[in-house]
Write a protein that holds these residues in place. Structure first.
Motif, short mmCIF file in Angstrom:
data_model
loop_
_atom_site.label_atom_id
_atom_site.label_comp_id
_atom_site.label_asym_id
_atom_site.label_seq_id
_atom_site.Cartn_x
_atom_site.Cartn_y
_atom_site.Cartn_z
N THR A 5 -11.36 -11.96 -20.25
CA THR A 5 -11.26 -10.80 -20.80
C THR A 5 -10.73 -10.79 -22.14
O THR A 5 -10.06 -11.28 -22.52
CB THR A 5 -10.51 -9.95 -19.76
OG1 THR A 5 -10.65 -9.99 -18.41
CG2 THR A 5 -10.45 -8.19 -19.86
N SER A 105 -19.29 -10.31 -25.73
CA SER A 105 -19.82 -9.07 -25.39
C SER A 105 -19.11 -7.89 -25.24
O SER A 105 -18.30 -7.87 -24.20
CB SER A 105 -20.67 -9.50 -24.01
OG SER A 105 -21.33 -8.23 -23.32
N THR A 108 -20.05 -5.92 -22.18
CA THR A 108 -19.36 -6.41 -20.59
C THR A 108 -18.20 -6.57 -20.65
O THR A 108 -17.43 -6.84 -19.59
CB THR A 108 -20.11 -7.57 -20.01
OG1 THR A 108 -20.15 -8.67 -20.78
CG2 THR A 108 -21.73 -7.32 -19.77
N THR A 110 -16.45 -9.29 -21.91
CA THR A 110 -16.11 -10.80 -21.77
C THR A 110 -16.22 -11.51 -22.84
O THR A 110 -17.23 -11.16 -23.75
CB THR A 110 -16.71 -11.11 -20.42
OG1 THR A 110 -18.14 -10.99 -20.82
CG2 THR A 110 -16.71 -10.44 -19.10
N ILE A 196 -28.67 -4.74 -22.26
CA ILE A 196 -27.60 -3.35 -22.00
C ILE A 196 -27.54 -3.01 -23.45
O ILE A 196 -26.87 -3.93 -24.37
CB ILE A 196 -26.16 -4.11 -21.73
CG1 ILE A 196 -26.23 -4.68 -20.30
CG2 ILE A 196 -25.04 -2.75 -21.30
CD1 ILE A 196 -24.70 -5.44 -19.76
N ARG A 201 -29.52 0.93 -19.98
CA ARG A 201 -29.97 -0.57 -19.41
C ARG A 201 -31.44 -0.55 -19.82
O ARG A 201 -32.08 0.33 -19.17
CB ARG A 201 -29.45 -0.61 -18.16
CG ARG A 201 -27.95 -0.86 -18.23
CD ARG A 201 -27.26 -1.24 -16.65
NE ARG A 201 -26.07 -1.75 -16.80
CZ ARG A 201 -25.49 -2.88 -16.58
NH1 ARG A 201 -26.48 -3.69 -16.12
NH2 ARG A 201 -24.22 -3.19 -16.64
N ARG A 227 -29.22 -11.08 -14.56
CA ARG A 227 -28.25 -10.54 -14.82
C ARG A 227 -27.87 -9.23 -14.00
O ARG A 227 -28.75 -8.67 -13.61
CB ARG A 227 -28.11 -9.78 -16.25
CG ARG A 227 -28.64 -10.81 -17.44
CD ARG A 227 -28.55 -9.90 -19.12
NE ARG A 227 -27.15 -9.76 -19.32
CZ ARG A 227 -26.75 -9.12 -20.36
NH1 ARG A 227 -27.75 -8.46 -20.97
NH2 ARG A 227 -25.61 -9.21 -20.72
N ASP A 228 -26.56 -8.81 -13.47
CA ASP A 228 -26.25 -8.00 -12.70
C ASP A 228 -26.62 -6.40 -13.08
O ASP A 228 -26.42 -6.49 -14.18
CB ASP A 228 -24.99 -7.98 -11.98
CG ASP A 228 -24.60 -9.47 -11.29
OD1 ASP A 228 -25.54 -9.88 -10.81
OD2 ASP A 228 -23.39 -9.89 -11.45
#
Length: 667
Positions: A5, A105, A108, A110, A196, A201, A227-228
């Motif tokens: 994170t 990113s 996200t 991360t 994203i 999205r 990708r989720d």
């Protein structure tokens, strides 16, 4: 590979950052001139020596082949593999545990890191996936991905097996993608479920399916990185466009690693379509050998980034800057590259770049002037810089759009390191003009990209092809042959390459830009040649007018175009965006009239009455391509009532639509 994170570091003061900054000066004050003169007088020896830094299957014995002039080829008898030079040789040298790629990113929250050994494993496996889908040496692969690790992995996997990749921006309109499918005729398309953006999205699979159905060329397979968070599944598009649709990870589990394929140095590595393409696509072709030699040389000698150091290039792999200095350049040099998924502002704020630099200890930042202007607009006093420890940063490089002096000066004050403009094009692949800080730190002249890079012979010519005196503006041309790493041709059309670039000034490549070289040899690029306007017989550069406008303390960024005028031929018309915190006056109010008059007087003081600068308007935003280039030509066409085509690479169509109400009354 691991994921973490994002963590914010403790802020440090401006004085602390300045005290800990590295002095970038080099000891040899003649290093640049020595390198430039040698590349000029002995290009064969200069570039063969540069080639020794790479690993060759068959080392070249010749540098340049001019047997088909004006089409030149570099290292014609050499054989090489670009993927090996980016990955395998570093692992073999014992540096497999060093970070090669950091995916940061902001979208996200991360960070994902790949060591050289991990990235090599990913690339070799995906090269096996491509081979399993029928891709062989010389086949084309279109890569339609967001800024995720799959993009550089796919690029390097193509290079590993001798396939030719063509990266198309993820999210590009289906009709534009279809045009490139028909032009490049790929065997496979590599894509993801979506990309994203800060406020939305983008579903990629429906766009790819629509493009396949619109294209005439039949693609064998579409490989999809999941990708989720996206609605469209593989099952929803299965069979559309007549292609096999398959999941990246499922194919990778079954694939065998692919060994590298040695290719001719003159074989094509990639096709990259230029921005603003209208009509038939214009695909710039880059080769393996010349490209690898030139980029590795620039990392050491222009950007001063070496093995183990971190380069943060805030671009997109869909642009040439992303190809050269997110993927290939840093990895050829054995450096660590930051792949950033986010924006300069809004993800979450105008301190995003400074956070990335502090988080990953980047020594060099490379971005577009438009990003700096966006940051300046949101944070005009640079307060957000002081929240981050950017003491690792040595140099800030800018390219892609003209770096106006006000933004250059602001950035220098804000980050406390040299701000280096460098000028190049999709076609050249690396800087034509730059401050070669790896060789020698030259004094910065605001408004100049400093000096021509070794290998580029810059000539400023008049309309008849004759050299102009120092300090006189003219057509910037490059004497042939172009150095290695530049375009070798346009895909499928040598004659179009000759007609487009090599015919206007025989023996030279026409850049399409105007500018001058001063008495000290410094190069000033003022803008596209069609941005030079003629006011009552006086030739004026819109770049000079913009430079003057930008000095007003309320202006964040601006554009000047030349409008048709029945009496004067043309007249300049300016459009300014105000800084954050500056109240936008009501249209027609006394405050607006006072501001507009201040802007007019600012230009007249610096340029003179000859500019006849009267038309100026305050706007919310300027229309740009995704690389940050302002669409001046399109603005001019709208204002003059001409037919126009909106470039496929436009960042936000709504900005242009809103601007039309301002432009049309100017006629």
């Amino acid at each position: 590979m691991y994921t973490q994170t994002l963590v914010r570091r403790s802020p440090r003061s401006y004085d602390q950052r300045m005290a800990s900054s590295r002095d970038a000066a080099h000891s040899d004050p003649s290093a640049y001139r020595s390198a430039y003169d040698r590349a000029e007088q002995d290009p064969e020896g200069f570039w063969l020596e540069a080639a020794e830094a790479l690993e060759w299957t068959r080392p070249p014995t010749r540098a340049v082949d001019d047997s088909r002039a004006p089409l030149h080829r570099w290292f014609p008898d050499g054989r090489i593999n670009t993927s090996v030079n980016c990955l395998d040789r570093h692992v073999a040298a014992g540096r497999g545990d060093q970070d090669a790629l950091i995916h940061d990113s902001s979208m996200t929250g991360t960070v994902t890191r790949y060591t050289y050994a991990e990235l090599l494993a990913e690339v070799a496996r995906f090269a096996g996936v491509l081979r399993g889908q029928g891709v062989e040496r010389g086949h084309r692969v279109i890569i339609y991905l967001p800024m995720i690790p799959a993009a550089p992995i796919a690029m390097l996997a193509c290079a590993r097996i001798g396939a030719v990749h063509s990266v198309v921006f993820g999210g590009f309109a289906p009709n534009e993608l279809a045009t490139r499918i028909d032009h490049a005729q790929p065997t496979v398309i590599v894509t993801a479920t979506g990309g994203i953006e800060p406020k939305r999205r983008l579903e990629y699979l429906p766009a790819v399916a629509e493009a396949l159905e619109a294209a005439s060329h039949q693609v064998s397979a579409v490989v999809v990185k999941h990708r989720d968070g996206f609605e469209t599944a593989l099952a929803d598009v299965e069979g559309r466009g007549g292609a096999r649709w398959a999941d990246w990870d499922e194919l990778a589990e079954q694939a065998q690693d692919a060994d590298p394929v040695p290719v001719a140095a003159t074989d094509p590595l990639y096709i990259l379509y230029t921005s603003g393409t209208t009509g038939a696509p214009k695909g710039v072709v880059r080769d393996h050998g010349g490209h690898a030699v030139a980029l590795r040389w620039t990392m050491e000698n222009i950007y001063d980034v070496g093995p183990g150091e971190v380069m943060f290039t805030a671009s997109d792999v869909g642009w040439v800057v992303g190809h050269s200095y997110i993927v290939y350049g840093p990895l050829l040099a054995g450096a660590t590259s930051v792949l950033y998924e986010g924006k300069p502002v809004g993800t979450p704020d105008a301190g995003a770049f400074w956070r990335v630099i502090a988080e990953h200890r980047a020594t060099a930042l490379f971005t577009a002037p438009t990003a700096l202007r966006a940051i300046r607009k949101a944070d005009p006093e640079g307060e957000l810089v002081q929240e981050h420890d950017i003491s690792s940063l040595r140099v800030l490089f800018a390219a892609g759009e003209r770096l106006d002096p006000e933004t250059q000066a602001w950035a220098g004050r804000t980050v406390g390191v040299p701000v280096v403009d460098n000028w190049w094009q999709t076609e050249t692949g690396w800087p034509i003009g730059a401050n070669p800080v790896g060789l020698e730190v030259l004094p910065v002249k605001v408004g100049s990209c400093t000096v021509p890079s070794p290998g580029f012979h810059v000539a400023v010519l008049d309309g008849l092809g004759e050299p102009v005196p120092a300090g006189t503006e003219g057509n910037i041309c490059l004497r042939l042959p172009l150095p290695p790493g530049t375009l070798t041709t346009l895909w499928g059309d040598d004659q179009r390459y000759i007609d487009s670039y090599l015919s206007a000034f025989p023996g030279h490549y026409a850049t399409g830009d105007s500018g001058l070289v001063d008495e000290d040899g410094y190069l000033f690029v003022m803008g596209r040649t069609d941005d030079v306007i003629n006011v009552s017989g006086h030739r004026l550069s819109t770049g000079a007018l913009e430079q003057a406008l930008a000095t007003h303390p309320a202006v964040a960024e601006c554009a000047v175009i030349g409008l048709a005028d029945p009496l004067k031929g043309q007249r300049p018309s300016g459009y300014v965006v105000l800084k954050s915190g500056v109240d936008t006056p009501d249209p027609g109010s006394p405050d607006e009239q006072d501001l507009l008059e201040e802007l007019r007087q600012t230009v007249r003081r610096q340029i003179g009455a000859v500019a006849d600068f009267r038309d100026v308007a305050v706007v919310e935003a300027l229309p740009k391509t995704r690389s940050g280039k302002i669409l001046r030509k399109t603005m001019r066409q709208i204002a003059d009532g001409e037919d126009y085509t909106v470039p496929s690479t436009i960042e936000d169509r709504s900005v242009l639509d809103e601007l039309q109400t301002v432009l049309r009354p100017r006629r």
